[in-house]
Design a protein around this motif. Structure first.
Motif, PDB file in Angstrom:
ATOM      1  N   ALA A  40       0.829  -1.205   0.000  1.00  0.00           N
ATOM      2  CA  ALA A  40       0.000   0.000   0.000  1.00  0.00           C
ATOM      3  C   ALA A  40       0.866   1.258   0.000  1.00  0.00           C
ATOM      4  CB  ALA A  40      -0.927  -0.002   1.216  1.00  0.00           C
ATOM      5  N   VAL A  41       1.918   1.255   0.802  1.00  0.00           N
ATOM      6  CA  VAL A  41       2.818   2.406   0.859  1.00  0.00           C
ATOM      7  C   VAL A  41       3.531   2.594  -0.478  1.00  0.00           C
ATOM      8  CG1 VAL A  41       4.898   3.317   1.958  1.00  0.00           C
ATOM      9  CG2 VAL A  41       3.113   2.262   3.355  1.00  0.00           C
ATOM     10  N   SER A  42       3.862   1.482  -1.145  1.00  0.00           N
ATOM     11  CA  SER A  42       4.466   1.587  -2.471  1.00  0.00           C
ATOM     12  C   SER A  42       3.506   2.257  -3.451  1.00  0.00           C
ATOM     13  CB  SER A  42       4.841   0.193  -2.985  1.00  0.00           C
ATOM     14  OG  SER A  42       5.842  -0.392  -2.181  1.00  0.00           O
ATOM     15  N   GLY A  43       2.219   1.977  -3.309  1.00  0.00           N
ATOM     16  CA  GLY A  43       1.223   2.651  -4.135  1.00  0.00           C
ATOM     17  C   GLY A  43       1.204   4.143  -3.895  1.00  0.00           C
ATOM     18  N   VAL A  44       1.335   4.532  -2.644  1.00  0.00           N
ATOM     19  CA  VAL A  44       1.375   5.957  -2.306  1.00  0.00           C
ATOM     20  C   VAL A  44       2.622   6.611  -2.903  1.00  0.00           C
ATOM     21  CG1 VAL A  44       1.534   7.614  -0.408  1.00  0.00           C
ATOM     22  CG2 VAL A  44       0.011   5.638  -0.214  1.00  0.00           C
ATOM     23  N   PHE A  45       3.746   5.903  -2.854  1.00  0.00           N
ATOM     24  CA  PHE A  45       4.976   6.431  -3.438  1.00  0.00           C
ATOM     25  C   PHE A  45       4.827   6.600  -4.951  1.00  0.00           C
ATOM     26  CE2 PHE A  45       9.381   5.469  -5.090  1.00  0.00           C
ATOM     27  CZ  PHE A  45       9.885   6.734  -4.834  1.00  0.00           C
ATOM     28  N   GLY A  46       4.212   5.616  -5.593  1.00  0.00           N
ATOM     29  CA  GLY A  46       3.952   5.739  -7.027  1.00  0.00           C
ATOM     30  C   GLY A  46       3.086   6.943  -7.344  1.00  0.00           C
ATOM     31  N   TYR A  58      10.893   7.527 -15.637  1.00  0.00           N
ATOM     32  CA  TYR A  58      11.579   6.271 -15.935  1.00  0.00           C
ATOM     33  C   TYR A  58      12.830   6.030 -15.087  1.00  0.00           C
ATOM     34  CZ  TYR A  58       8.384   6.173 -19.889  1.00  0.00           C
ATOM     35  OH  TYR A  58       7.253   6.160 -20.663  1.00  0.00           O
ATOM     36  N   PRO A  59      13.720   7.007 -14.897  1.00  0.00           N
ATOM     37  CA  PRO A  59      14.912   6.714 -14.086  1.00  0.00           C
ATOM     38  C   PRO A  59      14.570   6.329 -12.648  1.00  0.00           C
ATOM     39  CG  PRO A  59      15.218   8.720 -15.361  1.00  0.00           C
ATOM     40  CD  PRO A  59      13.773   8.354 -15.476  1.00  0.00           C
ATOM     41  N   VAL A  60      13.693   7.114 -12.004  1.00  0.00           N
ATOM     42  CA  VAL A  60      13.348   6.842 -10.607  1.00  0.00           C
ATOM     43  C   VAL A  60      12.594   5.525 -10.495  1.00  0.00           C
ATOM     44  CG1 VAL A  60      12.123   7.679  -8.576  1.00  0.00           C
ATOM     45  CG2 VAL A  60      13.276   9.302 -10.088  1.00  0.00           C
ATOM     46  N   ALA A  61      11.593   5.327 -11.360  1.00  0.00           N
ATOM     47  CA  ALA A  61      10.810   4.096 -11.311  1.00  0.00           C
ATOM     48  C   ALA A  61      11.675   2.883 -11.619  1.00  0.00           C
ATOM     49  CB  ALA A  61       9.648   4.178 -12.299  1.00  0.00           C
ATOM     50  N   GLY A  62      12.569   3.013 -12.596  1.00  0.00           N
ATOM     51  CA  GLY A  62      13.438   1.898 -12.951  1.00  0.00           C
ATOM     52  C   GLY A  62      14.357   1.502 -11.812  1.00  0.00           C
ATOM     53  N   VAL A  63      14.970   2.494 -11.165  1.00  0.00           N
ATOM     54  CA  VAL A  63      15.857   2.210 -10.040  1.00  0.00           C
ATOM     55  C   VAL A  63      15.080   1.586  -8.892  1.00  0.00           C
ATOM     56  CG1 VAL A  63      17.278   3.273  -8.243  1.00  0.00           C
ATOM     57  CG2 VAL A  63      17.561   3.959 -10.627  1.00  0.00           C
ATOM     58  N   TRP A  64      13.890   2.139  -8.609  1.00  0.00           N
ATOM     59  CA  TRP A  64      13.089   1.625  -7.494  1.00  0.00           C
ATOM     60  C   TRP A  64      12.679   0.171  -7.729  1.00  0.00           C
ATOM     61  CZ3 TRP A  64       8.378  -0.403  -6.292  1.00  0.00           C
ATOM     62  CH2 TRP A  64       7.972  -0.326  -4.953  1.00  0.00           C
ATOM     63  N   HIS A 111       5.415  -5.180  -3.708  1.00  0.00           N
ATOM     64  CA  HIS A 111       5.915  -3.810  -3.733  1.00  0.00           C
ATOM     65  C   HIS A 111       5.777  -3.210  -5.136  1.00  0.00           C
ATOM     66  CE1 HIS A 111       8.817  -4.707  -0.124  1.00  0.00           C
ATOM     67  NE2 HIS A 111       7.539  -4.933   0.161  1.00  0.00           N
ATOM     68  N   ILE A 112       6.197  -3.986  -6.131  1.00  0.00           N
ATOM     69  CA  ILE A 112       6.138  -3.486  -7.503  1.00  0.00           C
ATOM     70  C   ILE A 112       4.688  -3.352  -7.968  1.00  0.00           C
ATOM     71  CG2 ILE A 112       6.727  -4.024  -9.904  1.00  0.00           C
ATOM     72  CD1 ILE A 112       9.294  -5.339  -8.821  1.00  0.00           C
ATOM     73  N   GLY A 113       3.848  -4.325  -7.610  1.00  0.00           N
ATOM     74  CA  GLY A 113       2.441  -4.250  -7.979  1.00  0.00           C
ATOM     75  C   GLY A 113       1.758  -3.025  -7.403  1.00  0.00           C
ATOM     76  N   GLY A 161      -0.185   2.532  -8.077  1.00  0.00           N
ATOM     77  CA  GLY A 161      -0.194   3.937  -7.672  1.00  0.00           C
ATOM     78  C   GLY A 161       0.059   4.874  -8.830  1.00  0.00           C
ATOM     79  N   LEU A 162       1.012   4.503  -9.694  1.00  0.00           N
ATOM     80  CA  LEU A 162       1.298   5.322 -10.864  1.00  0.00           C
ATOM     81  C   LEU A 162       0.078   5.463 -11.768  1.00  0.00           C
ATOM     82  CD1 LEU A 162       4.803   3.948 -11.986  1.00  0.00           C
ATOM     83  CD2 LEU A 162       4.345   6.194 -10.976  1.00  0.00           C
TER      84      LEU A 162
END
Length: 217
Positions: A144-150, A166-172, A198-200, A205-206
């Motif tokens: 859920a927190v990963s969704g908020v970050f997205g 793309y750079p931030v999302a790719g690294v994360w 986490h990725i889902g 979120g994105l």
């Protein structure tokens, strides 16, 4: 944050301001998570393990059949409020406070809670999809927190303070896959990291924040 629409009045904002200046839904989510951890600390180990098995998200219960109906219905939400320890809880709650506050101020409390919980649900079922036969329960608010970050990244991109996702999302995503394979995430201990969740949650979120954001006339 550039999209934080809270009404701030500068240094002299008055004496009635809360010491912990978090919006209500984020604050109560944190309080609820801490309360659950406190109650679990009062239980004997067998009782606590029973709670984890009943209210944690067990992929095999959905793919193999035979799971308890109450657990199957409740677990996609309840697993988000169970944690592997105080460090695991603390990391998730600090992250929720940092990224959840501006999102709640944009969405409002009700929409934020719906967004947060739905991100956790989607994250959980992505974990089930990737690990269909797993018998160990997944717990924690990380999906859920990963969704908020997205959502934060998407909104920063929208207002122009982030030139490219793309750079931030790719690294994360790469970091989560790395720790999911090799372990070592702070707070996880010896437990397997639910990197797929986490990725889902992050991708949800994105993509989903635009459907929760209020429309401007």
């Amino acid at each position: 944050m550039p999209f934080d629409s809270s009404d701030r009045r500068g240094p002299g904002r008055g004496t009635g301001e809360r010491a912990i200046n978090l919006p209500p839904a984020v604050l109560w989510l944190i309080v609820l998570n801490v309360a659950v951890q406190l109650v679990r600390g009062l239980l004997d180990t067998p009782e606590d393990e029973s709670i984890i098995l009943t209210f944690g998200l067990v992929p095999a219960a959905y793919t193999g059949g035979g799971g308890d109906l109450l657990s199957l219905l409740a677990a996609p939400i309840t697993y988000q409020f169970l944690h592997g320890g105080w460090l695991h809880l603390g990391i998730n709650m600090v992250t929720l406070a940092a990224f959840g506050a501006p999102i709640e101020r944009l969405l409002g409390a009700r929409r934020f809670v719906l967004f947060y919980l739905s991100a956790g649900i989607v994250a959980g079922f992505v974990h089930v999809l990737i690990n269909p036969g797993a018998g160990d329960p997944v717990i924690g608010a990380s999906g859920a927190v990963s969704g908020v970050f997205g959502a934060v990244l998407m909104l920063m991109r929208y207002v122009g303070s982030l030139t490219s996702l793309y750079p931030v999302a790719g690294v994360w995503i790469a970091v989560n896959v790395f720790f999911g394979i090799f372990g070592g995430t702070p707070g996880a201990g010896d437990a397997e990291v639910a990197w797929a969740a986490h990725i889902g949650g992050f991708v949800y979120g994105l993509l989903a924040i635009r459907f929760f954001a209020p429309r401007r006339e």
